[in-house]
Write a protein that holds these residues in place. Structure first.
Motif, PDB file in Angstrom:
ATOM      1  N   PHE A 170      49.011  61.006 -39.099  1.00  0.00           N
ATOM      2  CA  PHE A 170      50.344  61.158 -38.525  1.00  0.00           C
ATOM      3  C   PHE A 170      50.160  61.250 -37.013  1.00  0.00           C
ATOM      4  CE2 PHE A 170      53.670  63.860 -36.704  1.00  0.00           C
ATOM      5  CZ  PHE A 170      54.772  63.076 -37.006  1.00  0.00           C
ATOM      6  N   VAL A 171      50.697  60.273 -36.289  1.00  0.00           N
ATOM      7  CA  VAL A 171      50.567  60.271 -34.838  1.00  0.00           C
ATOM      8  C   VAL A 171      51.571  61.271 -34.273  1.00  0.00           C
ATOM      9  CG1 VAL A 171      50.687  58.899 -32.728  1.00  0.00           C
ATOM     10  CG2 VAL A 171      49.793  57.867 -34.842  1.00  0.00           C
ATOM     11  N   VAL A 172      51.048  62.338 -33.682  1.00  0.00           N
ATOM     12  CA  VAL A 172      51.876  63.379 -33.086  1.00  0.00           C
ATOM     13  C   VAL A 172      52.414  62.898 -31.745  1.00  0.00           C
ATOM     14  CG1 VAL A 172      51.892  65.741 -32.189  1.00  0.00           C
ATOM     15  CG2 VAL A 172      50.603  65.203 -34.276  1.00  0.00           C
ATOM     16  N   SER A 173      51.518  62.332 -30.932  1.00  0.00           N
ATOM     17  CA  SER A 173      51.923  61.827 -29.623  1.00  0.00           C
ATOM     18  C   SER A 173      50.909  60.809 -29.138  1.00  0.00           C
ATOM     19  CB  SER A 173      52.055  62.971 -28.613  1.00  0.00           C
ATOM     20  OG  SER A 173      50.808  63.611 -28.426  1.00  0.00           O
ATOM     21  N   GLY A 174      51.321  60.028 -28.139  1.00  0.00           N
ATOM     22  CA  GLY A 174      50.445  59.036 -27.536  1.00  0.00           C
ATOM     23  C   GLY A 174      50.844  57.620 -27.932  1.00  0.00           C
ATOM     24  N   ARG A 175      50.118  56.674 -27.348  1.00  0.00           N
ATOM     25  CA  ARG A 175      50.335  55.253 -27.653  1.00  0.00           C
ATOM     26  C   ARG A 175      48.986  54.576 -27.772  1.00  0.00           C
ATOM     27  NH1 ARG A 175      53.955  52.448 -23.373  1.00  0.00           N
ATOM     28  NH2 ARG A 175      52.344  53.391 -22.097  1.00  0.00           N
ATOM     29  N   ALA A 176      48.825  53.821 -28.844  1.00  0.00           N
ATOM     30  CA  ALA A 176      47.573  53.113 -29.104  1.00  0.00           C
ATOM     31  C   ALA A 176      47.831  52.055 -30.174  1.00  0.00           C
ATOM     32  CB  ALA A 176      46.500  54.090 -29.572  1.00  0.00           C
ATOM     33  N   THR A 226      54.430  57.729 -36.033  1.00  0.00           N
ATOM     34  CA  THR A 226      53.858  56.716 -36.924  1.00  0.00           C
ATOM     35  C   THR A 226      52.984  57.392 -37.979  1.00  0.00           C
ATOM     36  OG1 THR A 226      53.811  55.098 -35.131  1.00  0.00           O
ATOM     37  CG2 THR A 226      52.412  54.637 -37.035  1.00  0.00           C
ATOM     38  N   VAL A 227      53.105  56.925 -39.228  1.00  0.00           N
ATOM     39  CA  VAL A 227      52.275  57.407 -40.336  1.00  0.00           C
ATOM     40  C   VAL A 227      51.461  56.230 -40.849  1.00  0.00           C
ATOM     41  CG1 VAL A 227      52.266  58.444 -42.633  1.00  0.00           C
ATOM     42  CG2 VAL A 227      53.999  59.136 -40.966  1.00  0.00           C
ATOM     43  N   ILE A 228      50.158  56.445 -41.055  1.00  0.00           N
ATOM     44  CA  ILE A 228      49.247  55.386 -41.482  1.00  0.00           C
ATOM     45  C   ILE A 228      48.467  55.862 -42.698  1.00  0.00           C
ATOM     46  CG2 ILE A 228      47.299  53.928 -40.771  1.00  0.00           C
ATOM     47  CD1 ILE A 228      48.333  55.313 -37.863  1.00  0.00           C
ATOM     48  N   PHE A 229      48.329  54.988 -43.690  1.00  0.00           N
ATOM     49  CA  PHE A 229      47.489  55.281 -44.858  1.00  0.00           C
ATOM     50  C   PHE A 229      46.271  54.368 -44.802  1.00  0.00           C
ATOM     51  CE2 PHE A 229      46.242  54.089 -49.242  1.00  0.00           C
ATOM     52  CZ  PHE A 229      45.694  55.304 -49.611  1.00  0.00           C
ATOM     53  N   VAL A 230      45.076  54.957 -44.972  1.00  0.00           N
ATOM     54  CA  VAL A 230      43.830  54.196 -45.004  1.00  0.00           C
ATOM     55  C   VAL A 230      43.089  54.570 -46.282  1.00  0.00           C
ATOM     56  CG1 VAL A 230      41.647  53.698 -43.851  1.00  0.00           C
ATOM     57  CG2 VAL A 230      43.696  54.190 -42.478  1.00  0.00           C
ATOM     58  N   GLU A 231      42.807  53.548 -47.103  1.00  0.00           N
ATOM     59  CA  GLU A 231      42.094  53.791 -48.354  1.00  0.00           C
ATOM     60  C   GLU A 231      40.622  54.093 -48.090  1.00  0.00           C
ATOM     61  OE1 GLU A 231      43.673  49.953 -49.400  1.00  0.00           O
ATOM     62  OE2 GLU A 231      44.133  50.761 -51.405  1.00  0.00           O
ATOM     63  N   ALA A 232      40.031  54.875 -48.978  1.00  0.00           N
ATOM     64  CA  ALA A 232      38.619  55.234 -48.879  1.00  0.00           C
ATOM     65  C   ALA A 232      37.766  53.986 -48.709  1.00  0.00           C
ATOM     66  CB  ALA A 232      38.195  55.996 -50.131  1.00  0.00           C
ATOM     67  N   GLY A 233      36.768  54.085 -47.826  1.00  0.00           N
ATOM     68  CA  GLY A 233      35.817  52.997 -47.628  1.00  0.00           C
ATOM     69  C   GLY A 233      36.309  51.863 -46.746  1.00  0.00           C
ATOM     70  N   THR A 234      37.501  51.987 -46.191  1.00  0.00           N
ATOM     71  CA  THR A 234      38.092  50.908 -45.403  1.00  0.00           C
ATOM     72  C   THR A 234      37.752  51.066 -43.925  1.00  0.00           C
ATOM     73  OG1 THR A 234      39.931  50.706 -46.952  1.00  0.00           O
ATOM     74  CG2 THR A 234      40.270  49.807 -44.759  1.00  0.00           C
ATOM     75  N   GLU A 235      37.310  49.976 -43.307  1.00  0.00           N
ATOM     76  CA  GLU A 235      37.027  49.965 -41.870  1.00  0.00           C
ATOM     77  C   GLU A 235      38.340  50.122 -41.113  1.00  0.00           C
ATOM     78  OE1 GLU A 235      34.682  49.926 -38.614  1.00  0.00           O
ATOM     79  OE2 GLU A 235      33.821  49.533 -40.592  1.00  0.00           O
ATOM     80  N   LEU A 267      47.332  63.996 -36.454  1.00  0.00           N
ATOM     81  CA  LEU A 267      47.072  64.887 -37.580  1.00  0.00           C
ATOM     82  C   LEU A 267      46.446  64.031 -38.672  1.00  0.00           C
ATOM     83  CD1 LEU A 267      47.461  67.582 -39.142  1.00  0.00           C
ATOM     84  CD2 LEU A 267      49.659  66.660 -39.892  1.00  0.00           C
ATOM     85  N   VAL A 268      45.305  64.465 -39.188  1.00  0.00           N
ATOM     86  CA  VAL A 268      44.563  63.704 -40.194  1.00  0.00           C
ATOM     87  C   VAL A 268      44.493  64.521 -41.476  1.00  0.00           C
ATOM     88  CG1 VAL A 268      42.404  62.510 -40.717  1.00  0.00           C
ATOM     89  CG2 VAL A 268      43.127  62.783 -38.333  1.00  0.00           C
ATOM     90  N   VAL A 269      44.766  63.872 -42.615  1.00  0.00           N
ATOM     91  CA  VAL A 269      44.647  64.517 -43.925  1.00  0.00           C
ATOM     92  C   VAL A 269      43.735  63.658 -44.789  1.00  0.00           C
ATOM     93  CG1 VAL A 269      45.846  65.344 -45.977  1.00  0.00           C
ATOM     94  CG2 VAL A 269      46.972  65.482 -43.739  1.00  0.00           C
ATOM     95  N   PHE A 270      42.663  64.264 -45.312  1.00  0.00           N
ATOM     96  CA  PHE A 270      41.736  63.602 -46.218  1.00  0.00           C
ATOM     97  C   PHE A 270      41.982  64.095 -47.633  1.00  0.00           C
ATOM     98  CE2 PHE A 270      39.323  63.658 -42.227  1.00  0.00           C
ATOM     99  CZ  PHE A 270      38.801  62.374 -42.185  1.00  0.00           C
ATOM    100  N   GLY A 271      41.945  63.198 -48.600  1.00  0.00           N
ATOM    101  CA  GLY A 271      42.054  63.600 -49.984  1.00  0.00           C
ATOM    102  C   GLY A 271      41.076  62.832 -50.835  1.00  0.00           C
ATOM    103  N   PRO A 272      40.172  63.518 -51.548  1.00  0.00           N
ATOM    104  CA  PRO A 272      39.930  64.968 -51.487  1.00  0.00           C
ATOM    105  C   PRO A 272      39.315  65.356 -50.148  1.00  0.00           C
ATOM    106  CG  PRO A 272      38.241  63.871 -52.815  1.00  0.00           C
ATOM    107  CD  PRO A 272      39.256  62.827 -52.439  1.00  0.00           C
ATOM    108  N   ALA A 273      38.883  66.595 -50.031  1.00  0.00           N
ATOM    109  CA  ALA A 273      38.346  67.102 -48.760  1.00  0.00           C
ATOM    110  C   ALA A 273      37.226  66.187 -48.254  1.00  0.00           C
ATOM    111  CB  ALA A 273      37.820  68.522 -48.929  1.00  0.00           C
ATOM    112  N   GLU A 274      37.197  66.002 -46.930  1.00  0.00           N
ATOM    113  CA  GLU A 274      36.195  65.153 -46.295  1.00  0.00           C
ATOM    114  C   GLU A 274      34.795  65.708 -46.550  1.00  0.00           C
ATOM    115  OE1 GLU A 274      35.328  63.179 -41.966  1.00  0.00           O
ATOM    116  OE2 GLU A 274      36.138  65.195 -42.002  1.00  0.00           O
TER     117      GLU A 274
END
Length: 113
Positions: free
Chosen positions: A55-61, A81-90, A103-110
């Motif tokens: 979840f992008v809190v602030s900034g531009r990229a 902006t909210v982004i989903f990235v599947e495990a193992g994805t570059e 803000l980064v959320v890993f599932g399960p825990a990193e």
């Protein structure tokens, strides 16, 4: 276990640590942290073993996501902006025009790579 956090507290703690990433929550099902990249910074992360939500809190990229067998996706991002990235994805943030706070959320825990 702490259950309530403010962004100001997390950003201050991360800044004090001198690191770009501060994990602030860990339970077996997920872990979460604040990731900050400076303007013109370089994101050097590698694919993770867990699914991720950013979840992008602030900034531009921009973020580029490359899955095997698919065309790469490259999108501009701003706060909200909210982004989903599947495990193992570059994946990688790039072209950072303003300090990026995510803000980064890993599932399960990193886990350590």
């Amino acid at each position: 276990m702490k259950r309530f956090f403010t962004l100001a507290e997390l950003q201050a703690e991360r800044a004090t640590s001198g690191k770009r990433y501060l994990e602030f929550l860990r339970v077996p099902a997920l872990s979460s942290g604040i990731y900050v990249l400076p303007k013109d910074g370089v994101d050097q992360q590698a694919p993770h073993q867990q699914d991720e939500i950013y979840f992008v809190v602030s900034g531009r990229a921009h973020m580029k996501i490359t899955r095997d067998g698919e065309m790469p996706e490259d999108r501009a991002m701003t706060g909200g902006t909210v982004i989903f990235v599947e495990a193992g994805t570059e994946h990688r943030f790039h072209s950072i025009e303003e300090e990026l706070v995510v803000l980064v959320v890993f599932g399960p825990a990193e886990t350590e790579s």
